[in-house]
Design a protein around this motif. Sequence first.
Motif, PDB file in Angstrom:
ATOM      1  N   ALA A   1     -38.277  61.931  18.231  1.00  0.00           N
ATOM      2  CA  ALA A   1     -38.859  62.454  16.992  1.00  0.00           C
ATOM      3  C   ALA A   1     -39.484  61.378  16.119  1.00  0.00           C
ATOM      4  CB  ALA A   1     -37.778  63.188  16.193  1.00  0.00           C
ATOM      5  N   ASN A   2     -39.580  60.152  16.628  1.00  0.00           N
ATOM      6  CA  ASN A   2     -40.158  59.058  15.846  1.00  0.00           C
ATOM      7  C   ASN A   2     -41.635  59.346  15.589  1.00  0.00           C
ATOM      8  OD1 ASN A   2     -41.209  56.533  14.986  1.00  0.00           O
ATOM      9  ND2 ASN A   2     -39.631  55.422  16.116  1.00  0.00           N
ATOM     10  N   ASN A   3     -42.023  59.375  14.309  1.00  0.00           N
ATOM     11  CA  ASN A   3     -43.418  59.674  13.967  1.00  0.00           C
ATOM     12  C   ASN A   3     -44.326  58.460  14.068  1.00  0.00           C
ATOM     13  OD1 ASN A   3     -42.269  58.362  11.799  1.00  0.00           O
ATOM     14  ND2 ASN A   3     -43.331  59.571  10.246  1.00  0.00           N
ATOM     15  N   GLU A   4     -43.755  57.295  14.455  1.00  0.00           N
ATOM     16  CA  GLU A   4     -44.551  56.082  14.596  1.00  0.00           C
ATOM     17  C   GLU A   4     -44.872  55.762  16.054  1.00  0.00           C
ATOM     18  OE1 GLU A   4     -42.049  53.230  12.742  1.00  0.00           O
ATOM     19  OE2 GLU A   4     -42.302  54.059  10.718  1.00  0.00           O
ATOM     20  N   THR A   5     -44.016  56.207  16.969  1.00  0.00           N
ATOM     21  CA  THR A   5     -44.235  55.963  18.396  1.00  0.00           C
ATOM     22  C   THR A   5     -43.517  57.033  19.199  1.00  0.00           C
ATOM     23  OG1 THR A   5     -43.868  54.417  20.237  1.00  0.00           O
ATOM     24  CG2 THR A   5     -42.240  54.414  18.486  1.00  0.00           C
ATOM     25  N   ASN A   6     -44.080  57.411  20.339  1.00  0.00           N
ATOM     26  CA  ASN A   6     -43.376  58.363  21.213  1.00  0.00           C
ATOM     27  C   ASN A   6     -42.744  57.669  22.409  1.00  0.00           C
ATOM     28  OD1 ASN A   6     -45.774  57.768  22.513  1.00  0.00           O
ATOM     29  ND2 ASN A   6     -46.169  59.874  23.174  1.00  0.00           N
ATOM     30  N   THR A   7     -42.638  56.338  22.358  1.00  0.00           N
ATOM     31  CA  THR A   7     -41.954  55.592  23.418  1.00  0.00           C
ATOM     32  C   THR A   7     -40.610  55.085  22.903  1.00  0.00           C
ATOM     33  OG1 THR A   7     -42.703  53.324  22.958  1.00  0.00           O
ATOM     34  CG2 THR A   7     -44.234  54.784  24.149  1.00  0.00           C
ATOM     35  N   ALA A   8     -39.838  54.515  23.811  1.00  0.00           N
ATOM     36  CA  ALA A   8     -38.571  53.870  23.441  1.00  0.00           C
ATOM     37  C   ALA A   8     -38.714  52.352  23.443  1.00  0.00           C
ATOM     38  CB  ALA A   8     -37.466  54.302  24.395  1.00  0.00           C
ATOM     39  N   LEU A   9     -39.935  51.859  23.437  1.00  0.00           N
ATOM     40  CA  LEU A   9     -40.150  50.418  23.468  1.00  0.00           C
ATOM     41  C   LEU A   9     -39.702  49.745  22.178  1.00  0.00           C
ATOM     42  CD1 LEU A   9     -43.651  50.240  25.225  1.00  0.00           C
ATOM     43  CD2 LEU A   9     -41.371  50.017  26.249  1.00  0.00           C
TER      44      LEU A   9
ATOM     45  N   TYR B   1     -33.486  51.202  33.463  1.00  0.00           N
ATOM     46  CA  TYR B   1     -34.805  51.673  33.895  1.00  0.00           C
ATOM     47  C   TYR B   1     -35.583  52.090  32.649  1.00  0.00           C
ATOM     48  CZ  TYR B   1     -38.129  55.199  35.686  1.00  0.00           C
ATOM     49  OH  TYR B   1     -39.250  55.953  35.943  1.00  0.00           O
ATOM     50  N   SER B   2     -36.777  51.549  32.468  1.00  0.00           N
ATOM     51  CA  SER B   2     -37.552  51.777  31.247  1.00  0.00           C
ATOM     52  C   SER B   2     -38.494  52.970  31.342  1.00  0.00           C
ATOM     53  CB  SER B   2     -38.329  50.513  30.872  1.00  0.00           C
ATOM     54  OG  SER B   2     -39.197  50.118  31.925  1.00  0.00           O
ATOM     55  N   CYS B   3     -38.244  53.871  32.263  1.00  0.00           N
ATOM     56  CA  CYS B   3     -38.983  55.134  32.374  1.00  0.00           C
ATOM     57  C   CYS B   3     -40.472  54.928  32.621  1.00  0.00           C
ATOM     58  CB  CYS B   3     -38.757  56.012  31.146  1.00  0.00           C
ATOM     59  SG  CYS B   3     -37.098  56.730  31.061  1.00  0.00           S
ATOM     60  N   GLY B   4     -40.793  53.903  33.415  1.00  0.00           N
ATOM     61  CA  GLY B   4     -42.192  53.673  33.762  1.00  0.00           C
ATOM     62  C   GLY B   4     -42.778  54.749  34.638  1.00  0.00           C
ATOM     63  N   GLY B   5     -41.932  55.554  35.273  1.00  0.00           N
ATOM     64  CA  GLY B   5     -42.412  56.634  36.131  1.00  0.00           C
ATOM     65  C   GLY B   5     -42.703  57.922  35.394  1.00  0.00           C
ATOM     66  N   GLN B   6     -42.331  58.009  34.127  1.00  0.00           N
ATOM     67  CA  GLN B   6     -42.650  59.208  33.357  1.00  0.00           C
ATOM     68  C   GLN B   6     -44.151  59.241  33.052  1.00  0.00           C
ATOM     69  OE1 GLN B   6     -40.671  61.822  32.713  1.00  0.00           O
ATOM     70  NE2 GLN B   6     -39.154  60.735  33.947  1.00  0.00           N
ATOM     71  N   ASP B   7     -44.738  60.434  33.129  1.00  0.00           N
ATOM     72  CA  ASP B   7     -46.199  60.540  32.974  1.00  0.00           C
ATOM     73  C   ASP B   7     -46.617  61.637  32.010  1.00  0.00           C
ATOM     74  OD1 ASP B   7     -45.530  62.790  34.386  1.00  0.00           O
ATOM     75  OD2 ASP B   7     -46.738  62.309  36.166  1.00  0.00           O
ATOM     76  N   GLY B   8     -45.688  62.128  31.196  1.00  0.00           N
ATOM     77  CA  GLY B   8     -46.025  63.174  30.251  1.00  0.00           C
ATOM     78  C   GLY B   8     -45.884  64.577  30.806  1.00  0.00           C
ATOM     79  N   SER B   9     -45.357  64.719  32.016  1.00  0.00           N
ATOM     80  CA  SER B   9     -45.192  66.053  32.597  1.00  0.00           C
ATOM     81  C   SER B   9     -43.838  66.677  32.282  1.00  0.00           C
ATOM     82  CB  SER B   9     -45.389  65.995  34.110  1.00  0.00           C
ATOM     83  OG  SER B   9     -44.439  65.142  34.720  1.00  0.00           O
TER      84      SER B   9
ATOM     85  N   PRO C   1     -43.561  60.524  27.612  1.00  0.00           N
ATOM     86  CA  PRO C   1     -44.600  59.672  28.201  1.00  0.00           C
ATOM     87  C   PRO C   1     -44.000  58.494  28.957  1.00  0.00           C
ATOM     88  CG  PRO C   1     -44.264  59.009  25.951  1.00  0.00           C
ATOM     89  CD  PRO C   1     -43.288  60.152  26.209  1.00  0.00           C
ATOM     90  N   LYS C   2     -44.849  57.715  29.567  1.00  0.00           N
ATOM     91  CA  LYS C   2     -44.423  56.450  30.147  1.00  0.00           C
ATOM     92  C   LYS C   2     -43.714  55.616  29.087  1.00  0.00           C
ATOM     93  CE  LYS C   2     -46.291  52.563  32.847  1.00  0.00           C
ATOM     94  NZ  LYS C   2     -47.519  52.002  33.470  1.00  0.00           N
ATOM     95  N   TYR C   3     -42.574  55.048  29.438  1.00  0.00           N
ATOM     96  CA  TYR C   3     -41.725  54.259  28.545  1.00  0.00           C
ATOM     97  C   TYR C   3     -41.111  55.092  27.416  1.00  0.00           C
ATOM     98  CZ  TYR C   3     -44.443  50.474  30.741  1.00  0.00           C
ATOM     99  OH  TYR C   3     -45.062  49.633  31.636  1.00  0.00           O
TER     100      TYR C   3
END
Length: 421
Positions: free
Chosen positions: A218-226, A336-344, A368-370
Motif C-alpha cells: 500500500a506504499n504510495n511512493e513505490t510498489n516494490t519492496a526495494l 529471494y527478491s521477487c525478480g520473477g514477478q511480472d505484474g500478473s 511487480p518485479k521486486y
Amino acid sequence: MRLQVGLAALGALALPIASALSPRSAGSSHATSDLGPDENGFWWIHSEDLSAAFIPYGASIAKLLIHDKYGIQRDIVAGFDNATAYELDPTHPHLGGVPGRYANRIQNSTFEIDGEIFHTDANENPTAEAPNGANTLHGGHNGWDFRSFTVVSHSNDSITFSIVDPDGEQGFPGEVISYITYTLRDLTWDFKMVAIATTKKTPIMLSSHTYWNLDGFANNETNTALNHTLYLPYSGQRVGVDNILVPTGDILANKRGSVNDFWSAPKQIGADLESPEALGNCGFNCTGYDNCWIVNRGQKGQYDWRAEGGYVARLQSAWSGIQLDVYTDQDAFQMYSCGGQDGSLPLKTSQGLFGADGEAPAFPRTIPKYGCLVMEVEEWVGGINHPEWQRESKQIFGPGGDPYVLQASYVFSINTTATTS
C-alpha cells in the motif's frame, strides 16, 4: 531420542476443541469467530496483536494482519482472497506454503544414500537433454506445497497440519509423516515443523515460503519492496551456485561493501541493484537476489537461538514502521527478491491502493518485479549432494533416529525511528 510415530498418531493429535472458545477480534471482515474455516476457506488464529489465516493446501499462510505505525491494519503477505485459488493458479509460485520433502534445488535430480542412487522428479530448467528439467525444485511437480494437509488441531491461537508422504513419492525413498504447527502470541508468529522418516533413510529439508511486503503493498511512493532494509548479522558467507542456482559446493565470502553484504550493516534491498556485480547474482541474466546465506553463530560459542538480540535476520520498512526479527534454530537463510514477478499476480482485497471517485490507483493492483521478498529459514541448500560440507546428520533421517525439526519465531515490532536511507 527415539520417536515411534505411526499413522494412528494423525488421529491422536486431533485435539477436541471447545466450541465455546471464540477468537479475539482480528479487526477484519475476513476473520471469523468460529473455529474451522471461514466462508473463503481460511483457518484463522489470533493473538492480542496479530491475526493470521492458513489453508490446508501446502499448509500455507494466506494472511497476516498487523497494525502499522499509523494504526492502520496491513496484510503483509502475498496470497489470494479465496483458498480454492491456490490450487487453481497455474503459475504456482509456492505462496506461503511448506516446500518438501526437500526444499530448494537438487542437482541433476539425483542424490545418493549409502551407495544407492535415487532419482527425484525433475521440474525446473528443462533442456533438450532433460525435457522435464535439469534439476528438482521444492520436491518436484507434486511437492508438499501442491498437496492438501490435514488439520489435526485448531484453537484460537494455534493450528497444526499433518501430511503423510508415501514411499517413492516424487522419487524419494521411504514414508515420511510430518506435523506443521503455527502459533501466535503477542507480536510473534511461531512455527515448528517436525518430520519423521518411518521406513527408510531419506533427505528432509523444509521451510516456509512466505512472500513478504511490510507495507501491505500500500506504499504510495513505490510498489516494490526495494525500500525494505535487511540485516543479516551472522551471514558473512553464502552458498555458491551456478547460473541455474544449483549449489556448486563452494562457500563464498560476502566481502564488506559487496552486493551480498548484509552483515556489516543494515542495507536496503535495492541499494546495490545498479552495481555490475548484481547482474547474474540470482542466476543467468538475473539482477537481484535468490541466494542462501550461511548463519555463522559458532563465533558466539554456546547460544540460545531464542535469546533476545539473537535474530538471524531483521527486515524493516520505514514507510510502515513494521519491523520483523527472524529467530531460528536453522543454519542457513535464503532471500529471494521477487525478480520473477511480472505484474500478473493480483493483490488481495485486503492489500494495496484503491483509486478515489473512480480514479485509477497510483499503482496497478498486482505484484511487480521486486514487489516482495521471500525469506526462508532452512538448512544449507543442496547439502545432500555435497558430503564435504558434513551436513548429513541435519539432512538425512531414518527410522529409529531423531526426527527432522525446524523451529522459528518471527517477532514483529513497530519501529518509528527507521529511516528510508
